[in-house]
Design an enzyme around this catalytic site. Structure first.
Site, PDB file in Angstrom:
ATOM      1  N   ASN A 152     -38.114  55.719  85.106  1.00 15.82           N
ATOM      2  CA  ASN A 152     -37.524  55.711  86.444  1.00 15.82           C
ATOM      3  C   ASN A 152     -38.540  55.580  87.577  1.00 15.82           C
ATOM      4  O   ASN A 152     -38.245  54.983  88.603  1.00 15.82           O
ATOM      5  CB  ASN A 152     -36.657  56.953  86.658  1.00 15.82           C
ATOM      6  CG  ASN A 152     -35.386  56.890  85.842  1.00 15.82           C
ATOM      7  OD1 ASN A 152     -34.871  55.811  85.542  1.00 15.82           O
ATOM      8  ND2 ASN A 152     -34.883  58.048  85.451  1.00 15.82           N
TER       9      ASN A 152
ATOM     10  N   HIS B  63     -44.402  64.524  81.846  1.00  9.60           N
ATOM     11  CA  HIS B  63     -44.048  63.578  82.915  1.00  9.60           C
ATOM     12  C   HIS B  63     -45.109  63.537  84.021  1.00  9.60           C
ATOM     13  O   HIS B  63     -45.096  62.635  84.844  1.00  9.60           O
ATOM     14  CB  HIS B  63     -42.699  63.975  83.499  1.00  9.60           C
ATOM     15  CG  HIS B  63     -41.756  62.845  83.763  1.00  9.60           C
ATOM     16  ND1 HIS B  63     -41.825  61.616  83.148  1.00  9.60           N
ATOM     17  CD2 HIS B  63     -40.685  62.765  84.607  1.00  9.60           C
ATOM     18  CE1 HIS B  63     -40.848  60.836  83.584  1.00  9.60           C
ATOM     19  NE2 HIS B  63     -40.151  61.511  84.471  1.00  9.60           N
TER      20      HIS B  63
ATOM     21  N   ASP C 250     -46.695  58.360  82.184  1.00  5.08           N
ATOM     22  CA  ASP C 250     -46.356  58.740  80.817  1.00  5.08           C
ATOM     23  C   ASP C 250     -45.519  57.672  80.132  1.00  5.08           C
ATOM     24  O   ASP C 250     -44.750  56.976  80.783  1.00  5.08           O
ATOM     25  CB  ASP C 250     -45.592  60.065  80.826  1.00  5.08           C
ATOM     26  CG  ASP C 250     -44.294  59.990  81.620  1.00  5.08           C
ATOM     27  OD1 ASP C 250     -44.360  59.713  82.828  1.00  5.08           O
ATOM     28  OD2 ASP C 250     -43.212  60.197  81.036  1.00  5.08           O
TER      29      ASP C 250
ATOM     30  N   ASN D  90     -38.306  59.679  90.593  1.00  2.00           N
ATOM     31  CA  ASN D  90     -37.331  58.599  90.764  1.00  2.00           C
ATOM     32  C   ASN D  90     -37.452  57.844  92.076  1.00  2.00           C
ATOM     33  O   ASN D  90     -36.829  56.795  92.238  1.00  2.00           O
ATOM     34  CB  ASN D  90     -35.911  59.140  90.608  1.00  2.00           C
ATOM     35  CG  ASN D  90     -35.654  59.657  89.214  1.00  2.00           C
ATOM     36  OD1 ASN D  90     -36.495  59.561  88.324  1.00  2.00           O
ATOM     37  ND2 ASN D  90     -34.486  60.224  89.019  1.00  2.00           N
TER      38      ASN D  90
END
Length: 187
Positions: free
Chosen positions: A112, A19, A91, A66
């Site tokens: 997100n 991530h 990613d 997020n």
């Protein structure tokens, strides 16, 4: 002027996870241009470089994935950077590890961080450099927060270098040229 944002999560526990590939690319870019990313601003850390006589802000949001859009909105608003001059590096689980895909606009595709940016910017028009991290075998969250195998790390390392070149191409020649040159890149 351009804003180049690498998406990731702050903290050592997330360092070099799937991530955080956006953070990894920004760190490599800073090293390549011999600068430190140490200015705390815009709900993140940033620095400035020059690419092709253009001032470029490198940004790593500290908001966690997020809420990445808050950081992007603050930086782009402060510098009055149009959406067309924003490049987001992140990613993508739908791409094999080490593969690149560049887009000039589009949906969040379930990511997100991108959802947050689209929401905060009220637009889906900004360049994206997606770095493949592979499909999860089981659950999504442990996959994206996990680290690469040695083999995959080599592949994504090559994709990181290609991402830096793709960023330069977007700034110098435009997103279409970067798409033509780098889409389909496989490490």
């Amino acid at each position: 002027m351009y804003l180049v944002v690498g998406l990731g999560n702050p903290g050592d526990e997330y360092k070099h996870t799937r991530h955080n590939v956006g953070f990894d690319v920004i760190d490599l870019m800073a090293d390549k241009y011999n600068v430190s990313i140490n200015r705390i601003k815009f709900k993140g850390v940033c620095t400035e470089i020059n690419i092709a006589s253009e001032k470029v802000i490198l940004l790593k949001p500290s908001t966690y994935m997020n809420l990445s859009g808050e950081s992007v909105r603050e930086a782009s608003s402060f510098y009055k950077i149009p959406n067309e001059n924003i490049i987001i590096i992140y990613d993508d689980i739908s791409l094999d590890a080490g593969k690149l895909r560049i887009r000039s606009k589009g949906s969040a595709g379930g990511h997100n961080g991108i959802k947050s940016i689209i929401s905060c910017m009220s637009s889906d028009i900004f360049s994206r450099i997606k770095i493949g991290v592979g499909q999860p075998q089981k659950a999504l969250i442990p996959h994206v927060l996990g680290r690469f195998s040695k083999e995959d790390r080599v592949l994504v390392g090559k994709a990181f270098e290609a991402s830096i070149e793709a960023t330069k191409t977007i700034i110098e020649k435009g997103c279409t040229e970067a798409m033509n040159q780098f889409n389909g890149f496989i490490a």
